[in-house]
Design a protein around this motif. Structure first.
Motif, PDB file in Angstrom:
ATOM      1  N   ASP A  92       2.735   0.095   3.429  1.00  0.00           N
ATOM      2  CA  ASP A  92       1.985  -0.738   4.376  1.00  0.00           C
ATOM      3  C   ASP A  92       1.758  -2.103   3.729  1.00  0.00           C
ATOM      4  O   ASP A  92       0.710  -2.381   3.157  1.00  0.00           O
ATOM      5  CB  ASP A  92       0.658  -0.026   4.691  1.00  0.00           C
ATOM      6  CG  ASP A  92      -0.246  -0.839   5.593  1.00  0.00           C
ATOM      7  OD1 ASP A  92       0.283  -1.692   6.344  1.00  0.00           O
ATOM      8  OD2 ASP A  92      -1.464  -0.625   5.554  1.00  0.00           O
ATOM      9  N   GLY A 136      -3.377   5.865   4.549  1.00  0.00           N
ATOM     10  CA  GLY A 136      -4.089   4.832   3.786  1.00  0.00           C
ATOM     11  C   GLY A 136      -3.616   4.879   2.345  1.00  0.00           C
ATOM     12  O   GLY A 136      -2.984   5.855   1.889  1.00  0.00           O
ATOM     13  N   THR A 137      -3.871   3.798   1.646  1.00  0.00           N
ATOM     14  CA  THR A 137      -3.446   3.674   0.246  1.00  0.00           C
ATOM     15  C   THR A 137      -3.900   4.872  -0.563  1.00  0.00           C
ATOM     16  O   THR A 137      -5.044   5.294  -0.474  1.00  0.00           O
ATOM     17  CB  THR A 137      -4.067   2.419  -0.381  1.00  0.00           C
ATOM     18  OG1 THR A 137      -3.734   1.306   0.414  1.00  0.00           O
ATOM     19  CG2 THR A 137      -3.558   2.213  -1.800  1.00  0.00           C
ATOM     20  N   GLU A 157       0.871  -1.169   0.000  1.00  0.00           N
ATOM     21  CA  GLU A 157       0.000   0.000   0.000  1.00  0.00           C
ATOM     22  C   GLU A 157       0.909   1.220   0.000  1.00  0.00           C
ATOM     23  O   GLU A 157       1.699   1.417   0.929  1.00  0.00           O
ATOM     24  CB  GLU A 157      -0.943  -0.006   1.209  1.00  0.00           C
ATOM     25  CG  GLU A 157      -1.918  -1.181   1.163  1.00  0.00           C
ATOM     26  CD  GLU A 157      -3.088  -1.079   2.129  1.00  0.00           C
ATOM     27  OE1 GLU A 157      -2.942  -0.433   3.185  1.00  0.00           O
ATOM     28  OE2 GLU A 157      -4.148  -1.670   1.816  1.00  0.00           O
TER      29      GLU A 157
END
Ligand code: MN
Length: 389
Positions: A212, A322-323, A180
């Motif tokens: 991630d 987050g992605t 990610e």
């Protein structure tokens, strides 16, 4: 004294000055600043014990007025060619280490395009965005102790995997290992009280690149109802350089329009959305260019949300975005989206891939606009997959 020549077009000019932890053979770790292709040892050039430390934490905890002062002193040293000769090291002669001691780690889910794609892939029979998504930045608590610096090998995780056509799980190495591409925001100044969006710049020291790593088969089986756990906790890689927020003034932009209007604690008088461009390379082949500017929630909104319930923030806390996925296929920041759940392999030279194989390497780079047409580089976070033991 020595002069540092910054190569033309360098993303590490005088307007950037990212901080990291470095060492050279026979000496202790110290705080360094990257200038062009050199690392300047701040413990030897600024004469303050806060830089003779194995992490950035003590420096980060001192606060924004001091961050501004240190930056001004570094600029002066460089512009007057006053860096002590024994404080300058060519970048390729140093080892770079985890830049800060990670306190707590929260990972958000702030890209509407990513959340929509993952919703379609994980829950094909329902609305891709769940009802809370446009009211709050959704996140989960990650594992701070397994955050590693760029270049650290990633061992393929093992765990429970359940194939869709089987009634029970089996156990073994992840067969759907993924990345990610994210950005991470590092807290410098702690707080016992909620950090409002307008107070973001007084608490957040800087920004790094995050990979991630995600085991999609483990994640898909375990995540209901409490969210990701072992599918993510085996390793998270970060770039060795932390770009100070002070270098990102030119990169500040507005978030996409937020409808419905967020609750008052999530509103910003001037947004901290950022115009950062990422590049993802898989075994040396570029496969994606995720645009951070398309993120729905800004990092100031994420931090405000993290602390609004009364949770304290500590020096070294990292929250990741987050992605990052844009609207186009070549802007997707995870391979599960790029290959649509493994159904559409990508071509890497004379090979094809759906998920990561042993020996594969992923490199994520990022840069943002700086003053006068310059670019502010974040460097690269890399990692290579080694076989499950
Ligand atoms: Mn993530």
């Amino acid at each position: 004294m020595t002069a540092i020549v910054v190569p033309d077009g360098s993303e590490f000019g005088i307007n950037n000055l990212p901080y990291g932890i470095f060492s050279v053979p026979g000496s202790e770790k110290a705080v360094g600043v990257r200038v062009g292709d050199a690392v300047v040892d701040l413990s030897k050039s600024l004469g303050d014990s806060v830089f003779a430390q194995p992490t950035l934490n003590a420096f980060m905890a001192r606060g924004r007025a001091w961050w501004i002062e240190a930056r001004a002193r570094i600029v002066e040293l460089i512009e007057t060619d006053a860096v002590p000769a024994d404080a300058m090291h060519p970048l390729d002669t140093v080892s770079l280490h985890l830049p800060f001691e990670v306190a707590d780690y929260v990972d958000f889910y702030a890209s509407e395009h990513h959340a929509t794609n993952l919703g379609r892939l994980f829950r094909p029979d329902s609305e891709p965005l769940l009802p809370n998504w446009k009211h709050l930045p959704v996140g989960y608590h990650g594992r701070a102790g397994t955050i590693v610096v760029s270049g650290t090998d990633i061992t393929r995780p093992r765990g429970q995997r359940k194939a869709p056509d089987r009634p029970t799980p089996d156990f073994g190495p992840s067969l759907r290992l993924d990345i990610e591409a994210e950005m991470g925001f590092v807290v410098g100044v702690p707080s016992e009280t909620p950090i409002g969006t307008d107070d973001f710049e007084n608490h957040v020291f800087g920004v790094c690149i995050v990979n991630d790593w995600s085991a999609r088969d483990i994640q898909a089986w375990e995540y209901v109802p409490l969210g990701p756990n072992l599918g993510k906790s085996f390793a998270t890689s970060i770039s060795p350089w932390v770009v100070p927020l002070l270098a990102l003034e030119e990169a500040r932009i507005a978030t996409p329009e937020q409808v419905p209007e967020p609750l008052p604690y999530l509103r910003e008088s001037r947004s901290w959305a950022l115009d950062i461009e990422l590049t993802v390379e898989w075994n040396g082949h570029e496969v994606s260019r995720p645009p951070y500017r398309t993120m729905y929630w800004s990092p100031a909104q994420m931090l405000a949300h993290c602390t609004v319930n009364g949770a304290s923030a500590r020096t070294g806390d990292m929250f990741a975005s987050g992605t990052i996925s844009g609207p186009d296929k070549n802007q997707r920041g995870a391979f599960i989206e790029l290959t649509w759940g493994g159904k559409e392999p990508v071509t890497l030279g004379d090979q094809t891939r759906t998920f990561l194989e042993d020996g594969d390497t992923v490199a994520i780079s990022a840069s943002a606009p700086g003053p006068s047409g310059t670019r502010i580089g974040f460097g690269t976070v890399t990692g290579r997959i080694t076989p499950s033991p």
